[in-house]
Structure formats: C-alpha cells, structure tokens
Design an enzyme around this catalytic site. Structure first.
Site, PDB file in Angstrom:
ATOM      1  CB  CYS A   6     -10.153  14.767  -8.438  1.00 50.35           C
ATOM      2  SG  CYS A   6      -9.442  14.260  -6.868  1.00 50.35           S
ATOM      3  CB  CYS A   9      -6.548  14.132  -9.725  1.00 48.50           C
ATOM      4  SG  CYS A   9      -7.180  12.472  -9.420  1.00 48.50           S
ATOM      5  CG  ASP A  32      -5.134  19.511   5.842  1.00 47.71           C
ATOM      6  OD1 ASP A  32      -5.764  18.453   5.662  1.00 47.71           O
ATOM      7  OD2 ASP A  32      -5.681  20.642   5.803  1.00 47.71           O
ATOM      8  CG  HIS A  48      -9.803   9.788  -8.646  1.00 50.51           C
ATOM      9  ND1 HIS A  48      -9.868  10.948  -7.893  1.00 50.51           N
ATOM     10  CD2 HIS A  48     -11.054   9.278  -8.650  1.00 50.51           C
ATOM     11  CE1 HIS A  48     -11.110  11.126  -7.484  1.00 50.51           C
ATOM     12  NE2 HIS A  48     -11.854  10.123  -7.928  1.00 50.51           N
ATOM     13  CG  HIS A 100      -7.607  12.289   2.120  1.00 56.84           C
ATOM     14  ND1 HIS A 100      -8.697  12.340   1.283  1.00 56.84           N
ATOM     15  CD2 HIS A 100      -7.995  12.901   3.261  1.00 56.84           C
ATOM     16  CE1 HIS A 100      -9.690  12.967   1.879  1.00 56.84           C
ATOM     17  NE2 HIS A 100      -9.307  13.313   3.091  1.00 56.84           N
ATOM     18  CG  HIS A 102      -6.673  13.517   7.649  1.00 59.14           C
ATOM     19  ND1 HIS A 102      -6.770  14.882   7.447  1.00 59.14           N
ATOM     20  CD2 HIS A 102      -7.764  12.963   7.066  1.00 59.14           C
ATOM     21  CE1 HIS A 102      -7.891  15.138   6.766  1.00 59.14           C
ATOM     22  NE2 HIS A 102      -8.512  13.991   6.522  1.00 59.14           N
TER      23      HIS A 102
HETATM   24  P1  5GP Z   1     -11.317  15.269   4.502  1.00 63.98           P
HETATM   25  O1  5GP Z   1     -12.196  16.383   5.021  1.00 63.98           O
HETATM   26  O2  5GP Z   1     -11.807  14.812   3.146  1.00 63.98           O
HETATM   27  O3  5GP Z   1     -11.097  14.143   5.456  1.00 63.98           O
HETATM   28  O4  5GP Z   1      -9.873  15.906   4.307  1.00 63.98           O
HETATM   29  C1  5GP Z   1      -9.587  16.778   3.268  1.00 63.98           C
HETATM   30  C2  5GP Z   1      -8.471  17.669   3.744  1.00 63.98           C
HETATM   31  O5  5GP Z   1      -7.950  18.348   2.627  1.00 63.98           O
HETATM   32  C3  5GP Z   1      -8.922  18.744   4.745  1.00 63.98           C
HETATM   33  O6  5GP Z   1      -8.231  18.552   5.980  1.00 63.98           O
HETATM   34  C4  5GP Z   1      -8.542  20.053   4.056  1.00 63.98           C
HETATM   35  O7  5GP Z   1      -8.023  21.020   4.948  1.00 63.98           O
HETATM   36  C5  5GP Z   1      -7.512  19.617   3.035  1.00 63.98           C
HETATM   37  N1  5GP Z   1      -7.464  20.448   1.839  1.00 63.98           N
HETATM   38  C6  5GP Z   1      -8.529  20.943   1.146  1.00 63.98           C
HETATM   39  N2  5GP Z   1      -8.100  21.648   0.086  1.00 63.98           N
HETATM   40  C7  5GP Z   1      -6.739  21.583   0.114  1.00 63.98           C
HETATM   41  C8  5GP Z   1      -5.720  22.141  -0.735  1.00 63.98           C
HETATM   42  O8  5GP Z   1      -5.971  22.809  -1.739  1.00 63.98           O
HETATM   43  N3  5GP Z   1      -4.432  21.887  -0.387  1.00 63.98           N
HETATM   44  C9  5GP Z   1      -4.095  21.152   0.718  1.00 63.98           C
HETATM   45  N4  5GP Z   1      -2.801  20.972   0.970  1.00 63.98           N
HETATM   46  N5  5GP Z   1      -5.042  20.616   1.537  1.00 63.98           N
HETATM   47  C10 5GP Z   1      -6.336  20.833   1.230  1.00 63.98           C
HETATM   48 ZN    ZN Z   2      -8.423  12.341  -7.501  1.00 64.26          ZN
END
Ligand code: 5GP
Ligand code: ZN
Length: 114
Positions: A6, A9, A32, A48, A100, A102
């Site tokens: 993950c 994680c 992000d 997790h 998570h 945002h």
């Molecule tokens: P989701 O799409 O699951 O709601 O949000 C996942 C978020 O994680 C996305 O906004 C994406 O830009 C962010 N994200 C993906 N990979 C990484 C990473 O390696 N580092 C950081 N800081 N954010 C990430």
């Molecule tokens: Zn995780």
C-alpha cells in the site's frame, strides 16, 4: 495493520517521501502530489483501513481523530473555507485504497462536486 503493497502505508513508514504538514500518534497529513487546489492535503490514519466504507464501531475514536486532524490542517493552512472529502470506491474516484480525507482550500468550489 500495515500493508507492504500500500502506497500510503509506505508513506507512513517513511519508505516513500512526503511533505508532512501534521502528525499525531494515530494520524499523519501530507501534501497531495497532484494538488487540485492551492491547499490540498491528505489526512490518513497510520493504520491501514481500506476506505471510509470499511469503518466500523471499532474505529469511532480514530474516525474522530481523523476529522480533528483535518480541522487542525485547515487552521494551520489558514483556511476559513475548505472541503473535507473522502472518495470511497473506484466509482467515487478513489484511487488509493487506504482511507484518506482530502482537505482542499484556497479557492472556491461548486456544488454538487460532480
Ligand atoms: P483518491 O483518488 O484515492 O481519492 O486520492 C488519492 C490521492 O493520492 C490523489 O489525489 C493523488 O494525487 C494522491 N497521490 C497518489 N500518489 C501519491 C504519492 O505518491 N504521494 C502523494 N503525496 N500523493 C499521492
Ligand atoms: Zn495502507
């Protein structure tokens, strides 16, 4: 507890770098990598948990800590208005399957979010 495959994680463990903005014993918050607003921070439990949809009564205290951490992040970032969003499931836009929230701010938003 922790899933070695993950991404989040691995960020919790420090194996992948992230720009931390807040941390507590149970929760961390980091910027992000692909910000959708001038402030875009992800607040996650260290443990997790796949998504908001996987929460049970056992997670009541942790869920509160997650939301309080989101408020702390907003205060630290000087946000009066912000969105706290948790995409749950692929159809809702979830791409990382570690719970998570945002925290998005620094611009105006439309409703409904799309
Ligand atoms: P989701 O799409 O699951 O709601 O949000 C996942 C978020 O994680 C996305 O906004 C994406 O830009 C962010 N994200 C993906 N990979 C990484 C990473 O390696 N580092 C950081 N800081 N954010 C990430
Ligand atoms: Zn995780």
């Amino acid at each position: 507890m922790s899933d070695p495959s993950c991404l989040f994680c691995r960020i919790v463990k420090g194996e992948i770098p992230a720009k931390l903005v807040h941390e507590t014993p149970d929760v961390i918050a980091f910027r992000d990598i692909n910000p959708q607003a001038p402030v875009h921070v992800l607040v996650i439990p260290r443990e997790h948990i796949e998504s908001t949809g996987a929460l049970t009564e056992a997670h009541e205290a942790l869920s509160g800590k997650l939301l309080v951490a989101a408020a702390e992040v907003a205060r630290k970032e000087g946000l009066d208005s912000f969105r706290a969003v948790s995409n749950t499931g692929a159809d809702a836009g979830q791409s990382v399957f570690h719970l998570h929230v945002h925290v998005l701010g620094g611009r105006s938003f439309t409703w409904p979010p799309g």
